[in-house]
Structures are given as structure tokens and as C-alpha cells.
Design a protein around this motif. Structure first.
Motif, short mmCIF file in Angstrom:
data_model
loop_
_atom_site.label_atom_id
_atom_site.label_comp_id
_atom_site.label_asym_id
_atom_site.label_seq_id
_atom_site.Cartn_x
_atom_site.Cartn_y
_atom_site.Cartn_z
N LYS A 65 0.83 -1.21 0.00
CA LYS A 65 0.00 0.00 0.00
C LYS A 65 0.87 1.25 0.00
O LYS A 65 0.58 2.21 -0.72
CB LYS A 65 -0.95 0.01 1.19
N ARG A 66 1.92 1.27 0.77
CA ARG A 66 2.83 2.43 0.80
C ARG A 66 3.49 2.63 -0.57
O ARG A 66 3.66 3.77 -1.02
CB ARG A 66 3.90 2.27 1.88
N HIS A 67 3.83 1.54 -1.24
CA HIS A 67 4.39 1.65 -2.59
C HIS A 67 3.36 2.25 -3.55
O HIS A 67 3.70 3.09 -4.38
CB HIS A 67 4.85 0.28 -3.10
N LEU A 68 2.12 1.83 -3.42
CA LEU A 68 1.06 2.38 -4.28
C LEU A 68 0.82 3.85 -3.99
O LEU A 68 0.57 4.64 -4.90
CB LEU A 68 -0.23 1.57 -4.12
N GLU A 69 0.91 4.24 -2.72
CA GLU A 69 0.79 5.67 -2.37
C GLU A 69 1.92 6.47 -3.01
O GLU A 69 1.70 7.58 -3.51
CB GLU A 69 0.79 5.84 -0.86
N LEU A 70 3.12 5.90 -3.01
CA LEU A 70 4.25 6.55 -3.67
C LEU A 70 4.00 6.69 -5.17
O LEU A 70 4.24 7.75 -5.76
CB LEU A 70 5.55 5.76 -3.41
N LEU A 71 3.47 5.63 -5.79
CA LEU A 71 3.18 5.68 -7.22
C LEU A 71 2.08 6.70 -7.53
O LEU A 71 2.15 7.39 -8.55
CB LEU A 71 2.80 4.30 -7.75
N ALA A 72 1.09 6.80 -6.67
CA ALA A 72 0.03 7.80 -6.88
C ALA A 72 0.59 9.21 -6.78
O ALA A 72 0.25 10.09 -7.58
CB ALA A 72 -1.10 7.58 -5.88
N SER A 73 1.48 9.43 -5.81
CA SER A 73 2.13 10.75 -5.68
C SER A 73 3.01 11.05 -6.87
O SER A 73 3.02 12.17 -7.39
CB SER A 73 2.96 10.81 -4.40
N TYR A 74 3.76 10.05 -7.31
CA TYR A 74 4.62 10.20 -8.49
C TYR A 74 3.78 10.53 -9.73
O TYR A 74 4.13 11.43 -10.51
CB TYR A 74 5.42 8.91 -8.72
N ASN A 75 2.66 9.84 -9.89
CA ASN A 75 1.76 10.08 -11.00
C ASN A 75 1.31 11.54 -11.02
O ASN A 75 1.39 12.22 -12.04
CB ASN A 75 0.56 9.14 -10.85
N GLN A 76 0.87 12.03 -9.87
CA GLN A 76 0.39 13.41 -9.78
C GLN A 76 1.53 14.39 -10.06
O GLN A 76 1.37 15.35 -10.82
CB GLN A 76 -0.20 13.65 -8.39
#
Length: 180
Positions: free
Chosen positions: A4-15
Motif C-alpha cells: 500500500k505504501r508503494h502504491l501511495e508513492l506511485l500515486a504521488s509520483y503520477n500526480q
């Protein structure tokens, strides 16, 4: 670090990357944005539209996951694109505004997931109507990887048009770890 933390990082990176890409693209004229550059989706505008199209299709599929019904409700009500090369927004500013809106919802959606939500299997149909069943966490990785793939194409097109996006590496958002 949990998945989940990795996905949060990817969502932030995406934005973060979408803002960088759209800011660089905003320095081009409408004609330059729409110019056919021989890319998969022809132009910078076409490729940026494709990312929104694919994001919308995937997010609407994800909205059927019991843990996502509420957080993706607004996206579930959007008109579903019918083609991967569909141009939803011909006006760049409208596309940029929608991208900002979409990325805010993606951040909120990922933040609301629990680690246990990621292990489920999601049943869906692709754009050709073919049924599939895949692990939800793997589909989320595909979702973010797809965006990165096409943003890479856009950064190349922007570079060819004389616009530098700057640093694009995920590494820029990974915090420094304490020395061991």
C-alpha cells in the motif's frame, strides 16, 4: 515498506509527473500540441488524452471492487470511453483541469485502500469485451506503469518540440533512508 505504501508513492509520483508534463506542454501552442508527431496516439494532445482515457476505463473497472465503490463513485458516473484513441478533450486547458481533478481522486482512492483490499481478485471485461480475472494489486501496478509508459512518450515528444520536463525519475520522490 508495505505494498500500500508503494502504491501511495506511485500515486504521488503520477500526480507530480502529470503536473510537470502538463506545465511543459502548456508552453506550446495549440497547433504544436495537436501536431501529428508519428507517435502511437499521433500528437502530444492525443497521447495525453489516451492516458486519461485509459485511466478512466481502469478506474471504472476498479470502482466495482467493494473497497472502491465510494471513493471512485464520481469516476464511475463518467461517460465510459469507447476507444483507446478517443480524444475526450480537444482543448488543452480542459484536459489539464480534468487531469488535476482525476489525480486528486486517485490520491484519495489509494489513501483509502487497506492492505487486505489488495489481495482480492477483480473480474472485468477489456474494451473488446473479453472477460478477465486478475489480482487487484497487480492491476494497480499495471495502472501506474501504463501512465509512466505513455508519459515517457510525451516527454520525448516535448523534448523534440524544445520543451524540457526536467527530472522524471521516481527516485526524486523516494526519501533518503538513514545510514545503516
Amino acid at each position: 515498506m508495505t505494498l500500500k505504501r508503494h502504491l501511495e508513492l506511485l500515486a504521488s509520483y503520477n500526480q507530480w509527473m502529470n503536473v510537470k508534463v502538463f506545465d511543459a506542454a502548456s508552453r506550446l501552442s495549440p497547433e504544436e500540441l495537436a501536431r501529428d508527431r508519428g507517435a502511437f496516439f499521433d500528437s502530444i494532445l492525443g497521447t495525453l488524452n489516451h492516458i486519461v482515457v485509459a485511466d478512466t476505463i481502469w478506474l471504472q473497472r476498479f470502482a466495482t471492487h467493494p473497497a472502491c465503490v465510494d471513493t471512485l463513485r464520481e469516476i464511475a458516473t463518467l461517460t465510459t470511453p469507447t476507444r483507446l484513441d478517443e480524444v475526450i478533450f480537444r482543448d488543452f486547458q480542459d484536459l489539464y483541469g480534468h487531469r488535476i481533478w482525476l489525480d486528486e481522486r486517485i490520491i484519495h482512492w489509494i489513501d483509502g485502500l487497506e492492505e487486505s483490499d489488495l489481495d482480492r481478485v477483480l473480474d472485468y471485461h477489456n474494451v473488446k469485451g473479453v472477460a478477465a480475472s486478475r489480482r487487484f494489486s497487480s492491476l494497480l501496478l499495471h495502472f501506474f506503469n501504463h501512465q509512466t509508459h505513455h508519459r515517457g512518450q510525451v516527454t520525448t515528444l516535448l523534448s523534440q518540440a524544445g520543451e524540457d520536463v526536467g527530472t522524471t525519475d521516481l527516485l526524486a520522490l523516494i526519501p533518503e533512508a538513514p545510514a545503516s
